[in-house]
Design a protein around this motif. Structure first.
Motif, short mmCIF file in Angstrom:
data_model
loop_
_atom_site.label_atom_id
_atom_site.label_comp_id
_atom_site.label_asym_id
_atom_site.label_seq_id
_atom_site.Cartn_x
_atom_site.Cartn_y
_atom_site.Cartn_z
N ASP A 294 0.82 -1.21 0.00
CA ASP A 294 0.00 0.00 0.00
C ASP A 294 0.85 1.26 0.00
O ASP A 294 0.41 2.33 0.43
CB ASP A 294 -0.92 0.02 1.23
N ALA A 295 2.09 1.15 -0.53
CA ALA A 295 2.97 2.32 -0.54
C ALA A 295 2.36 3.49 -1.30
O ALA A 295 2.60 4.66 -0.99
CB ALA A 295 4.33 1.96 -1.14
N GLY A 296 1.55 3.18 -2.30
CA GLY A 296 0.93 4.23 -3.10
C GLY A 296 -0.05 5.09 -2.33
O GLY A 296 -0.42 6.19 -2.78
N PRO B 256 -0.06 12.11 -2.09
CA PRO B 256 -1.07 13.12 -1.73
C PRO B 256 -2.34 13.01 -2.54
O PRO B 256 -3.43 13.31 -2.04
CB PRO B 256 -0.34 14.45 -1.99
N ALA B 257 -2.21 12.58 -3.80
CA ALA B 257 -3.41 12.44 -4.63
C ALA B 257 -4.35 11.37 -4.06
O ALA B 257 -5.58 11.51 -4.11
CB ALA B 257 -3.01 12.11 -6.06
N GLY C 144 -10.91 14.30 -4.72
CA GLY C 144 -10.30 14.07 -6.02
C GLY C 144 -10.68 12.71 -6.57
O GLY C 144 -11.34 11.91 -5.90
N PRO C 145 -10.26 12.42 -7.81
CA PRO C 145 -10.61 11.14 -8.44
C PRO C 145 -9.82 9.99 -7.83
O PRO C 145 -8.84 10.19 -7.11
CB PRO C 145 -10.22 11.36 -9.90
N GLY C 146 -10.25 8.75 -8.15
CA GLY C 146 -9.55 7.57 -7.67
C GLY C 146 -8.14 7.49 -8.21
O GLY C 146 -7.85 7.96 -9.32
N VAL C 147 -7.26 6.89 -7.43
CA VAL C 147 -5.84 6.81 -7.79
C VAL C 147 -5.36 5.37 -7.62
O VAL C 147 -5.69 4.72 -6.63
CB VAL C 147 -5.00 7.75 -6.89
N ASP C 148 -4.60 4.87 -8.59
CA ASP C 148 -3.97 3.55 -8.48
C ASP C 148 -2.92 3.60 -7.36
O ASP C 148 -1.95 4.34 -7.45
CB ASP C 148 -3.31 3.20 -9.81
N GLY D 230 4.69 3.02 -16.45
CA GLY D 230 3.86 4.23 -16.38
C GLY D 230 3.72 4.81 -15.01
O GLY D 230 2.89 5.71 -14.80
N CYS D 231 4.48 4.33 -14.02
CA CYS D 231 4.31 4.80 -12.64
C CYS D 231 5.60 5.39 -12.10
O CYS D 231 6.67 4.79 -12.22
CB CYS D 231 3.86 3.63 -11.75
#
Length: 747
Positions: free
Chosen positions: A29-31, A35-36, A45-49, A100-101
């Motif tokens: 769960d490091a993501g 802040p997003a 805000g919108p969902g974030v991967d 892409g990350c």
């Protein structure tokens, strides 16, 4: 994340993967530090991967082998394991996600992953391969991460609500072994040669439990007591070698139900046995139908929730499941099926009726069994009356090595347990002649190869009898509650000496303890013929051997086995022309050798992996081709590994058990008053009243107005009930050939 890391390490400890699992748990769960993501969970805000960030950190920190192995599981801990290089299964490839990350930098207090991780033996022991062992390990570590994450989430919310989560079973393997000893002691001193032989089998199996964990076989003729003998071996073996549970894998759902009941009786505890298959009813007891509406709302406070939780991760000392559930989970990429995989490590796996391993996936299945024994402290027992020739010793190239036999002298057992004569009827038998033969017997069993033949033959037998009710029927056209009632009635009639002419499908060939003096079996594989013979003079109670007749139907009568079983019958016919004893162990070995060799290795790993014009033929071949760079196609393999390729769909039928004739109408009325999310208890209570049929047949019933969806707008296609009640007959169950037929009167 620390709690998940600690739990994942604990779950992976039995196979030496604790360090890697801990690191995966620490990073999964490091993501969420982004802040997003923090804005998202606050509704700003919108969902974030949040999954991919930890995968990128793992890949960078732990290198191209270990780090990428961890990245698969971390990136997939919500959506499932992706393909390494190419998109598939509705998932982006791992390569695309990592590229892409750009993960948010973790603060020191957030970065709880160890600086390095080490995998210890036995996983990296002799025989480890990058083509199979490594992707297998990735699934196992993925399993630990998923279960740890779910368990910690469950614990968090339970603490928030100030509730306790009821998990596990207080009984140890040693406790269960003592209970089984007490149960088996009741049979000591029983007379008769068959009982004496069963005692020998039991003693030999228990003596063999002292051997080191690994691969075993238990080759015992039908009726030789292998079910309880294998359970006794498993409990003794588990206690001696500190193994955690016993997993009993069975080919057919109907046998799962019976075997689980046998174990519950033998062990004197329902809670110790986890029955897990697609049709299992988690209901609370005999009055589950009346309480279903309430139970769907109150599940968290009764035993239903505990049973369901145990099924999620096989949190029981005894698990009884199907081969479909077991093997499809081992090759799955989805979170729910994979969650329980780590529970297999450090266990005893009994493969009952091992000869039914699916030929199309035989080599991948054998590779999985070999890997479990090699690196996961799992003992695997091939348990059957007709041992398939899948070992190196039997001449199968690439088969299992060092498989130790537990039975005392299988050849001698076969000779001593031989209670029947088998005769091949050379000329084809039409239904009229066959029905005449069955009517001439007072107690006889006839097993045919498809449901339509069973239904038509029953009608012909019954029409020529003064007592038509002595003609009985068993097939999956009957719902489970109906089958249970018929089984009980047939056993009662057999015991009392009443006339019974039973026409059945292969449903009765395993796990059903019928004993008829005469059995007719339509030509099929030799393993099926041997199982049919096991329903004849089962306990050696007749003064003369029982009689088994193998027959075929005339061409053009549409009585052949289903296409997938036709080759079994063809090989059996060729073997019977050259061997005197159809059920001898040498004959059975020759049958399986020809069956496997005739197909060739490519037909024993025949799944098509990947989409497009040129899919790869074979799961093992796909893993080999994609092992470079660890680009394993997890999603494509999961899609390709489907033991049941054309799944059946359920229809709710109007069967009313004698003790509760209003069960189905009441449950359907309950469905009128619940929301979609509250149907769980009712759906489980309806399980005994379902008949599984082809989707095309159900569509035809719906189109003709013979069946209808129940609140399709809210429930989708979950519930379909039979409207034309005349199509469900008290003797043959559901007949869907003519959906418009009314006033069905077979007799």
């Amino acid at each position: 994340m620390k709690a998940v890391a600690s739990k994942a390490a604990e779950l992976a400890a039995p196979f030496g993967g604790g360090g890697v699992a801990e690191a995966m748990g620490a990073l999964h769960d490091a993501g969420k530090a982004n802040p997003a993501f923090q804005a998202y969970i606050r509704g700003l805000g919108p969902g974030v991967d949040h999954s991919t960030a930890g995968a990128v950190i793992a890949a960078e920190r732990y290198g191209p082998v270990l780090g990428r192995m961890m990245a698969f599981g971390i990136a997939g801990h919500h959506a499932g394991l992706a393909n390494g290089r190419i998109p598939g299964g509705g998932l982006s490839s791992l390569n695309d996600r990592l590229a892409g990350c750009r993960p948010h930098r973790l603060e020191p207090e957030q970065d709880v992953a160890p600086a390095g991780a080490d995998l210890s033996a036995p996983v990296l022991s002799e025989g480890f391969s990058h083509s199979f062992s490594l992707p297998f390990l990735i699934r196992m570590l993925f399993s630990c991460l998923i279960d740890a994450d779910r368990l910690e989430t469950e614990r968090f919310y339970a603490e928030f609500r100030k509730e306790e989560v009821d998990r596990g079973c207080p009984l140890t393997i040693g406790d269960l072994r003592g209970r089984l000893d007490r149960h088996l002691s009741r049979f000591e001193g029983e007379s008769g040669p068959v009982n004496a032989l069963r005692a020998e089998v039991l003693a030999a199996a228990r003596a063999g439990s002292e051997q080191a964990p690994g691969l075993f076989s238990l080759t015992v003729p039908t009726g030789g007591g292998k079910t309880l003998a294998s359970l006794a071996f498993a409990l003794d073996h588990a206690e001696r070698h500190n193994l955690r549970r016993v997993i009993y894998v069975i080919p057919f759902t109907s046998i799962v139900e019976q075997t689980a009941d046998v174990f519950r009786t033998a062990l004197g505890d329902r809670d110790a046995v986890q029955e897990h298959h697609s049709g299992f009813d988690f209901g609370p007891g005999p009055d589950k139908g009346k309480r279903a509406a309430d139970d769907s709302e109150e599940e968290g406070r009764d035993g239903i929730a505990k049973l369901r939780r145990a099924a999620e991760n096989w949190d029981r000392p005894i698990v009884v499941t199907t081969a479909v559930q077991f093997f499809e989970s081992l090759f799955s990429n989805r979170t729910s099926p994979c969650r329980k995989l780590h529970a297999i490590a450090g266990s005893v796996v009994i493969l009952d009726e091992a000869q039914t391993l699916p030929l199309k996936y035989l080599l991948p299945c054998l590779e999985a069994l070999r890997e479990l024994a090699r690196g996961y402290r799992t003992s695997v027992v091939l348990c059957t009356a007709t041992q398939p020739a899948v070992t190196v010793d039997s001449g199968f190239k690439g088969g299992l090595e060092r498989v130790r036999e537990l039975a005392p002298d299988p050849q001698g057992l076969y000779r001593r347990l031989k209670r029947v004569t088998v005769e091949r009827i050379r000329e084809p038998l039409g239904d009229e002649e066959l029905a005449e033969r069955l009517r001439a017997e007072r107690q006889v069993l006839c097993i045919v190869n498809n449901r339509r033949h069973a239904r038509d033959l029953l009608r012909q037998v019954a029409n020529g009898l003064n007592e038509p009710r002595s003609a009985r029927h068993l097939s999956t056209c009957l719902c489970a509650a109906h089958r249970r009632a018929e089984l009980a009635a047939i056993r009662k009639d057999l015991k009392s000496g009443a006339p019974v002419r039973l026409v059945a499908t292969s449903l009765v060939e395993a796990g059903v303890d019928f004993s008829f003096p005469t059995v007719y079996r339509a030509l099929a594989g030799l393993d099926s013929i041997a199982q049919a013979a096991g329903r004849c003079n089962r306990n050696g109670e007749l003064p003369e051997p029982g009689r088994v007749f193998v027959f075929s139907s005339p061409e053009g009568e549409n009585r052949k086995p289903p296409p997938e079983l036709s080759q079994f019958a063809e090989v059996a016919a060729s073997i019977l022309r050259t061997h005197d004893d159809p059920l001898g162990l040498d004959t059975i070995r020759a049958y399986f050798q020809r069956l496997y060799w005739q197909r060739g290795r490519e037909e024993l790993d025949a799944a098509l992996v990947g989409e497009g014009a040129e899919p790869i033929k074979g799961i093992l071949e796909a893993l080999r081709l994609y092992q470079r760079g660890q680009d394993y196609p997890f999603a494509d393999i999961a899609k390709a590994f489907r033991i049941i390729e054309s799944p059946l769909v359920p229809v709710i039928v109007p069967y009313g058990p004698a003790d509760d004739p209003d069960a189905v109408p009441r449950l359907l009325r309950n469905l009128d008053h619940v929301s979609a999310e509250k149907t769980g208890g009712i759906a489980r209570a309806l399980q005994p009243y379902l008949v599984q049929i082809p989707r095309s047949a159900r569509n035809a019933l719906i189109a003709a107005g013979a069946a209808e969806y129940v609140r399709k707008g809210e429930f989708g296609e979950q519930f379909v009930r039979l409207v034309n009640d005349d199509l469900y007959h008290p003797d043959v169950g559901l007949d869907w050939d003519d959906p418009t037929f009314r006033n069905l009167d077979l007799f």
